[in-house]
Write an enzyme that holds these catalytic residues in place. Structure first.
Site, PDB file in Angstrom:
ATOM      1  N   LYS A 111      -2.512  -5.069  10.061  1.00  0.00           N
ATOM      2  CA  LYS A 111      -2.816  -6.476  10.346  1.00  0.00           C
ATOM      3  C   LYS A 111      -2.454  -6.832  11.791  1.00  0.00           C
ATOM      4  CE  LYS A 111      -2.585  -8.121   5.602  1.00  0.00           C
ATOM      5  NZ  LYS A 111      -1.709  -8.645   4.556  1.00  0.00           N
ATOM      6  N   LYS A 191     -13.445  -2.779  -0.866  1.00  0.00           N
ATOM      7  CA  LYS A 191     -12.810  -3.535  -1.946  1.00  0.00           C
ATOM      8  C   LYS A 191     -13.539  -4.864  -2.160  1.00  0.00           C
ATOM      9  CE  LYS A 191      -8.098  -5.015  -2.840  1.00  0.00           C
ATOM     10  NZ  LYS A 191      -6.726  -5.046  -2.365  1.00  0.00           N
ATOM     11  N   LYS A 194     -13.642 -11.835  -1.090  1.00  0.00           N
ATOM     12  CA  LYS A 194     -14.432 -13.022  -0.724  1.00  0.00           C
ATOM     13  C   LYS A 194     -14.878 -12.972   0.728  1.00  0.00           C
ATOM     14  CE  LYS A 194     -13.457 -16.601  -3.910  1.00  0.00           C
ATOM     15  NZ  LYS A 194     -12.252 -17.264  -4.343  1.00  0.00           N
TER      16      LYS A 194
END
Ligand code: SF4
Length: 329
Positions: A111, A191, A194
């Site tokens: 990240k 994966k 959204k």
């Protein structure tokens, strides 16, 4: 019967991926253990997040969890930020957490790479996770393989705190490894998520479910109907394993390997089984959306129960750390 804690990000309504990957199992666990399930909004703000809809996404996730079958009479369902002891224990645990361990976490490195300026909250994310679990002295944490490193760090933090302030105070939580296969998105590439727009919503209508399944990726080796396929590498088969009974799964695998049917036939059976399972959930969600006060009441009651447990831990942890107790009024 060990206590269980698990959390889910406030990403709005559940999709089939996070239902099969986590929440379906939580619904079973509530009958076997003393469970706490939290919508972890304090974790969500470690990533750039839109404040205008965070509260709505949190509420939508809570509605999803209740509609999916979490029963506030059987488990504690609450919003993380409603129990301030999470943030308080996070700070106390920060004082024993080695910086090097935090910097080594794979998820942090992934990240952080994508951000120009890395907020300290992102680095300390696993400490907040440790606080979430240790606050309730939970013995078991349902996790996927990708969370095992954080769980190991959580155990390390508990060991370090115990060594300094009181052996055995925080139990070292164990992983309750999920047996669910990872559900990919409809593109069959990544994966289900959204942000990638490759999901089937848990409350999608029967028509939408079918419209989304029709073009979904299958075994790429099945170019024509006559080509045999391999269900083990087909995401549609993975979803069958979440919604279809064992005899249907066996039939699907056989007909796939022998080119006994086409992928569209296979998807139609899946759609029917999904619709049968999900229709009552969708109806419950509709009822809850129409009566948001019921959801707020359930969350308030959940936070009250969680706080009662958390308060006990935090008072004792602070006492052992030598902090002056507030005098009684
Ligand atoms: S028949 Fe079913 S399991 Fe086999 S490739 Fe097609 S969709 Fe996948």
């Amino acid at each position: 019967m060990g206590r269980v804690f698990s959390g889910i990000q406030p990403s709005g309504e559940l999709h089939v991926g996070n239902y099969l990957g986590a929440v379906q199992n939580w619904v079973k666990l509530q009958y076997q253990h003393d469970c706490l399930f939290s919508v972890v909004d304090l974790h969500a703000i470690t990533q750039p997040s839109d404040p205008t809809d965070l509260a709505q996404r949190t509420l939508d996730m809570a509605i999803s969890l209740l509609a999916a079958g979490l029963d506030p009479d059987r488990c504690i369902v609450f919003v993380q930020s409603h129990v301030h002891e999470h943030a308080e224990l996070n700070w106390l645990l920060n004082t024993v957490t080695p910086l090097g361990e935090l910097e080594r976490q794979t998820q942090f490195k992934d990240k952080a790479q994508r951000q120009e300026s890395v907020p300290a909250g992102l680095l300390n994310y696993p400490v907040l996770q440790a606080a979430d679990v240790l606050l309730y002295k939970a013995a078991l944490v349902p996790v996927g393989e990708d969370q095992l490193q954080h769980l190991e760090l959580m155990r390390e933090i508990a060991r370090r705190w115990n060594a300094r302030y009181g052996e055995g105070f925080f139990p070292e939580p164990q992983a309750l490894l999920s047996t669910a296969k990872r559900v990919l998105g409809l593109d069959g590439q990544a994966k289900m998520s959204k942000s990638l727009g490759n999901t089937i919503g848990l409350f999608d209508t029967p028509e939408t479910i079918w419209e989304k399944l029709k073009p979904a990726a299958t075994d790429p080796a099945r170019v024509t109907r006559k080509d045999p396929g391999n269900p083990d590498i087909c995401n549609i088969f993975t979803i069958h394993q979440g919604f279809s009974p064992p005899e249907t799964q066996a039939e699907v695998a056989h007909k796939c390997r022998t080119a006994g049917w086409g992928c569209l036939d296979c998807k139609r059976v899946l759609a029917d089984n999904m619709i049968a399972t999900l229709t009552p959930l969708r109806e419950r969600a509709t009822g809850l959306r129409a009566a948001p006060q019921r959801v707020h009441d359930a969350l308030r009651a959940g936070a009250r129960k969680a706080r009662a447990l958390a308060h006990h831990t935090i008072v004792e942890a602070k006492r052992r750390m030598g902090l002056l107790a507030e005098a009684e009024a």
